[in-house]
Scaffold this active site. Structure first.
Site, PDB file in Angstrom:
ATOM      1  N   HIS A   1      79.538 -25.333  46.335  1.00  0.00           N
ATOM      2  CA  HIS A   1      79.384 -24.049  45.637  1.00  0.00           C
ATOM      3  C   HIS A   1      80.221 -24.014  44.362  1.00  0.00           C
ATOM      4  O   HIS A   1      81.351 -23.531  44.365  1.00  0.00           O
ATOM      5  CB  HIS A   1      79.862 -22.906  46.543  1.00  0.00           C
ATOM      6  CG  HIS A   1      78.932 -22.568  47.653  1.00  0.00           C
ATOM      7  ND1 HIS A   1      77.863 -21.714  47.503  1.00  0.00           N
ATOM      8  CD2 HIS A   1      78.914 -22.958  48.950  1.00  0.00           C
ATOM      9  CE1 HIS A   1      77.231 -21.585  48.658  1.00  0.00           C
ATOM     10  NE2 HIS A   1      77.843 -22.331  49.553  1.00  0.00           N
TER      11      HIS A   1
ATOM     12  N   GLU B   1      79.936 -22.021  42.063  1.00  0.00           N
ATOM     13  CA  GLU B   1      80.108 -20.608  41.690  1.00  0.00           C
ATOM     14  C   GLU B   1      81.208 -19.907  42.483  1.00  0.00           C
ATOM     15  O   GLU B   1      81.629 -18.796  42.128  1.00  0.00           O
ATOM     16  CB  GLU B   1      78.771 -19.856  41.870  1.00  0.00           C
ATOM     17  CG  GLU B   1      78.425 -19.429  43.279  1.00  0.00           C
ATOM     18  CD  GLU B   1      77.920 -20.527  44.217  1.00  0.00           C
ATOM     19  OE1 GLU B   1      77.446 -20.198  45.311  1.00  0.00           O
ATOM     20  OE2 GLU B   1      78.012 -21.723  43.849  1.00  0.00           O
TER      21      GLU B   1
ATOM     22  N   CYS C   1      73.710 -25.378  47.624  1.00  0.00           N
ATOM     23  CA  CYS C   1      73.901 -25.232  49.072  1.00  0.00           C
ATOM     24  C   CYS C   1      72.562 -24.996  49.782  1.00  0.00           C
ATOM     25  O   CYS C   1      71.770 -25.917  49.908  1.00  0.00           O
ATOM     26  CB  CYS C   1      74.931 -24.144  49.374  1.00  0.00           C
ATOM     27  SG  CYS C   1      75.510 -24.172  51.093  1.00  0.00           S
TER      28      CYS C   1
END
Length: 251
Positions: free
Chosen positions: A198, A200, A112
């Site tokens: 993202h 994560e 990002c």
């Protein structure tokens, strides 16, 4: 078998609830990378229990950076800050990234904001998207190279951005796009892999961010409701993390 030494450059602090649970973005990424090492299932190359040596670096407040000789890879996290701003810490991060990009031994992962910082370090424009926010689980259409790298025909990834890299830097390979963002991932073999999304982020993390931003008026009621629904969708975060690790292990 020496561990894979990954320096996590924390470009932000998560919202309170997530920060308390994980201990910063370092904790969020540690969780992803350990799950990804399990998913990679290559104990001969990477032991999920002992094969990752992760260090954390606060590049915002402390502005601390690893000595490049002490690490094998850098991971630049996401951030609520603007990648195109001129805050001293952001300019320093761009300079450090330029330096790291010239070091052929170190590999870099950008997520990002981190993806955008790498774009900026390579001289392309980063800024607000005309298409507005891209939030929660979205499809990323992969290029042929993207399909080969990720081993999938399409990626589903959590998103949380309204800033974009405007174009691909010269010589950089496109990994994919979405209707709201043409530059979803950049790749230079042996050097770096980036994604605008993202991997994560979990349903819990996205739900918390969207709820807070909805209450603050950043997202409209319709935007927030739609995003909260899609935040629950299955996504390829761990598979993307496994691709990152495979890339870092390549000779």
């Amino acid at each position: 078998m020496a561990p894979l030494r990954i320096a996590i450059l924390e470009c932000d602090t998560p919202v309170d609830k997530i920060n308390t649970k994980y201990g910063g973005y370092f904790g969020v990424f540690s969780s992803l990378l350990r799950a990804s090492a399990e998913a990679l299932d290559r104990p001969d190359r990477l032991d999920p229990a002992s094969g990752l040596e992760l260090t954390r670096w606060d590049v915002v407040t402390a502005q601390e950076y690893p000595n490049p000789e002490d690490v094998d890879a850098l991971l630049l996290t996401g951030s609520k800050h603007n990648s195109y701003d001129s805050d001293p810490w952001i300019l320093r991060l761009v300079e450090y990234t330029k330096f790291a990009l010239q070091d052929n031994r170190i590999k870099i992962l950008g997520i990002c904001f981190g993806h955008q910082i790498i774009g900026r370090a390579l001289g392309v424009k980063v800024g607000r998207s005309d298409a507005g926010w891209e939030i929660a689980v979205c499809d990323m259409d992969l290029t042929e190279q993207g399909k080969r790298l990720f081993g999938k025909d399409k990626l589903r990834i959590q998103q949380m951005h309204q800033d974009i890299v405007s174009e691909y830097p010269p010589g950089v390979i496109s990994l994919g796009s979405s209707p709201r963002c043409a530059v979803q991932g950049m790749y230079l073999p042996g050097r770096f892999v980036t994604v605008q999304g993202h991997p994560e982020f979990t349903e819990e993390i996205v739900t918390e961010i969207v709820t807070l931003r909805g209450k603050a008026g950043v997202f409209s009621k319709e935007q927030a409701e739609d995003a909260l629904e899609r935040a629950k969708n299955e996504h390829d975060g761990v598979a993307i993390g496994a691709t990152f690790l495979k890339f870092l292990l390549e000779e």
